[in-house]
Motif scaffolding. Structure first.
Motif, short mmCIF file in Angstrom:
data_model
loop_
_atom_site.label_atom_id
_atom_site.label_comp_id
_atom_site.label_asym_id
_atom_site.label_seq_id
_atom_site.Cartn_x
_atom_site.Cartn_y
_atom_site.Cartn_z
N GLY A 100 0.81 -1.21 0.00
CA GLY A 100 0.00 0.00 0.00
C GLY A 100 0.84 1.26 0.00
O GLY A 100 0.56 2.22 -0.73
N VAL A 101 1.91 1.26 0.80
CA VAL A 101 2.80 2.43 0.85
C VAL A 101 3.50 2.63 -0.49
O VAL A 101 3.58 3.75 -1.00
N VAL A 102 4.01 1.55 -1.06
CA VAL A 102 4.68 1.64 -2.37
C VAL A 102 3.69 2.15 -3.42
O VAL A 102 4.02 3.02 -4.23
N GLY A 103 2.49 1.63 -3.41
CA GLY A 103 1.47 2.08 -4.36
C GLY A 103 1.12 3.55 -4.17
O GLY A 103 0.93 4.29 -5.14
N ALA A 104 1.05 4.00 -2.92
CA ALA A 104 0.74 5.40 -2.65
C ALA A 104 1.86 6.32 -3.15
O ALA A 104 1.59 7.38 -3.72
N VAL A 105 3.10 5.90 -2.96
CA VAL A 105 4.23 6.70 -3.44
C VAL A 105 4.21 6.78 -4.96
O VAL A 105 4.38 7.85 -5.54
N ILE A 106 3.98 5.66 -5.60
CA ILE A 106 3.91 5.65 -7.07
C ILE A 106 2.74 6.50 -7.53
O ILE A 106 2.85 7.27 -8.49
#
Length: 72
Positions: free
Chosen positions: A39-45
């Protein structure tokens, strides 16, 4: 298309059970941290890309991580 046996749980049923277990056990559950990380990686992307918002990226990243955990 292969037919499933009635006693085999579907992908949706397995996902629901996994989410319930994650909710009950919190960070002690082995899937919680990878799903949160996804979720964090997706939010950053999502924040970096102009077409996707960070909430959509968060949801997509968490969904992909959860799918990969359930599919194993």
């Amino acid at each position: 298309m292969a037919r499933q046996h009635p006693e085999e749980p579907t992908l949706v049923e397995m996902t629901i059970e996994e989410v319930k277990a994650m909710g009950k056990q919190g960070l002690a559950h082995p899937s919680t941290r990878p799903v949160l990380t996804g979720g964090v990686v997706g939010a950053v992307i999502g924040a970096v890309l102009p077409v996707v918002s960070w909430p959509a990226g968060l949801l997509a990243g968490a969904a992909v991580a959860l799918y990969s955990r359930v599919k194993r």
